[in-house]
Enzyme design. Sequence first.
Site: not given
Ligand code: 3H9
Length: 698
Positions: A104, A124
């Site tokens: 975004e 989301e």
């Molecule tokens: C959003 O953006 C709403 C908007 O519209 C805004 C509105 C106002 N936040 O998955 P991994 C942590 S909604 C906090 O193992 P990978 C995760 O818990 C969001 N923490 O790595 C982990 O922590 P830990 C939309 C997060 O390389 C560490 O990072 N975005 C977040 O396999 C590593 O993660 C998503 O839905 C976060 N957003 O994959 C993306 N993301 O090491 C969600 C990750 O302590 N994330 N963490 O266990 C993902 O899909 C994957 O984490 C990503 C990396 C592909 C980024």
Amino acid sequence: MSVVKFKYEDDICLIEVNNPPVNAISLEVRKDLLNAVIDLENDKKIKAVVICAPNRTFLAGADIREFGKNIDGPILSDICNRLEKLDKIVIASLHGTPLGGGLEVAMSCHYRVATPDTKVGLPEVLLGIIPGAGGTQRLPRLAGISISLEMMLTGRHVPASEAIENGIIDEIIDDKDTVLNGIKVAKKLIANKSKPVATYLRNEKFINSEETKISIKKIKDKFKSKHKNLFSPQAILQSVEEGLKLTFEQAIKNERKLFSDCIKSPQREGLIHSFFSERAVNKIPELKNGKSKSINKIGVIGGGTMGTGISMAALNSGFSVVMIEQDEQSINKAQEKINSTYERSVSLGRISANDKQRILSNFKGLTDLNSLSDRDLIIEAVFEEMDVKKEVFKKLNTICKNETVLASNTSYLNVNEIADVVTNPERVIGLHFFSPANIMKLLEIVVAEKTSNDTVATAFSLAKSMKKIPVRSGVCDGFIGNRILSKYLVATYHMVEDGASIFDIDRVIRDFGCAMGPFQVIDLAGGDIGWATRKRKAHSRHKDDRYVEIPDRVCEKGWFGQKTGKGYYLYGKDVPFLTPNPEIDQICNEERKRAGINQKEFNDQEIIDKYISSLVLEGVKILEEKISLRPSDIDVVYINGYGFPRWRGGPMNYADSMGLDKVLNNIKNYEKEDSRFWKCPDLLTKLVSENKSFKDLN
Ligand code: 3H9
């Protein structure tokens, strides 16, 4: 240290975000970004701005941990709107996974450049929310309505090559240096005297026409059954549809309102719990000191459903696989099964004929166990019988290298006992795959008494290579998943004998959100499997245990479900889905009579209460015995292996949301009817008395 840094190069301002691990847009990031935008609004010298995040990935979205908390401070939507209106060209230099709020931010910039391996998306919906910083309005303006809705309703990560075709990004530069890429583009745009064009003004793909209405209807029809029960997909559709009739400013306000509604929804809580639980599974003591061994060559013993599925899961991840069967006929059959599965993938266009050939070049089907002598890891998937398994492990003990990891794909048996027949039992572990093993994500990793940390680390690393979700389990009958399943099936049989209809139970559990009702599951797996287990355990059953014979009566008729064309339901080419077997009710009535049961009626809530109580009861015992390290691991098992609705966050999370006092109360009431089956675990009483929830144990 500030999470957002500024650098200046001539008339270019470089904004670098550094908020490890994934540059989530936390309050701190938002504050710094807003200050940057305010500075830039007043700066007349700067001609171009580059936003990048040079570490692991460009901003991967909002900081999910903040959702549901009361946080004061700038909201991302406002920052995006101001960023878009800057009178200098703003460039997002992307790499990694610009997702959600990250995309975004990028879409509020005037130009997007990406490295070739970048993947963008608005996931989301997978968290029970909608894009809340203009995503529902800007993505359709860049990519058109159909593509945007498909992206937002699936949450799919779209590769750069597709994103450029769809207009989401403007340029791909084949250089990993995201800072240089941004500066290169900025210089080019300044030299070309390019003017900033705000995305919100690009309306050519966002038109409220008849054609648009037809496209939206098609999308709605396509996702209707997939999104049954779900709140946020409806909100996404609503935001886009209503946005077509509103000014951009009004549409952003509308999106914000829908976003807030989603944030308040219990589905959001359940889905975000599921997200973090699936990441918490890797936090286990053994991984602190354990060192994973290098695995290239895998051996699989057994070419049945499990053996072929496991082999394909390994082949898909690039491992060399040798499969062993007892004789030529069996190995040919297994090979044929593997070959036809890949052939089907080719015919569906999922892989190319070359891919198939490349994958299968890593596979050998043989009949001599000695051929496994060079393997780094062996997964035994033979008949589920202790003596048979022990025999195999004894042979492996003499055939394999000392450092070869020896795994059993048992779903119930005692891995300690299997390990005891091997000279160095520290290399023995349970790897409980779920069928079909090449598709199902869950892998229970069963750590036996003597299993070494290195062996555990190797198993977790194998799971990662196979893109599985590993959950650590201790040794017990059925481990986490099947042990709870057994309990819940018995509770279900009790309900049926007490008067509940089998078909009502299935319907209520499906309506609750589960993929299937318990009797559908039995028909799918084959009623004979449970029957064999019940016979195996008959001698150890306590004389006072309540035993319902209804499923035995069904099996005695040879009705094992789908494989025999008849079970609790009827199957066949012209038989509609979920046609009840008309003779089942009669069997139930006869058995109720024989057992002298006074039949009673169950309403839907009573069925759900018993279902959840039985899952939680066994879940708590599993925690008490330390078979599972935390409640959220049980949730992960149930969501990924047993079709429990992800949006309810798993059974333990659902119990938290009900209130543990209510669950305890239900169990105490059932205990009055059957004190053996429903004996209440101390841990549950303790949690309630301390006003705690399962979350406190995670
Ligand atoms: C959003 O953006 C709403 C908007 O519209 C805004 C509105 C106002 N936040 O998955 P991994 C942590 S909604 C906090 O193992 P990978 C995760 O818990 C969001 N923490 O790595 C982990 O922590 P830990 C939309 C997060 O390389 C560490 O990072 N975005 C977040 O396999 C590593 O993660 C998503 O839905 C976060 N957003 O994959 C993306 N993301 O090491 C969600 C990750 O302590 N994330 N963490 O266990 C993902 O899909 C994957 O984490 C990503 C990396 C592909 C980024």
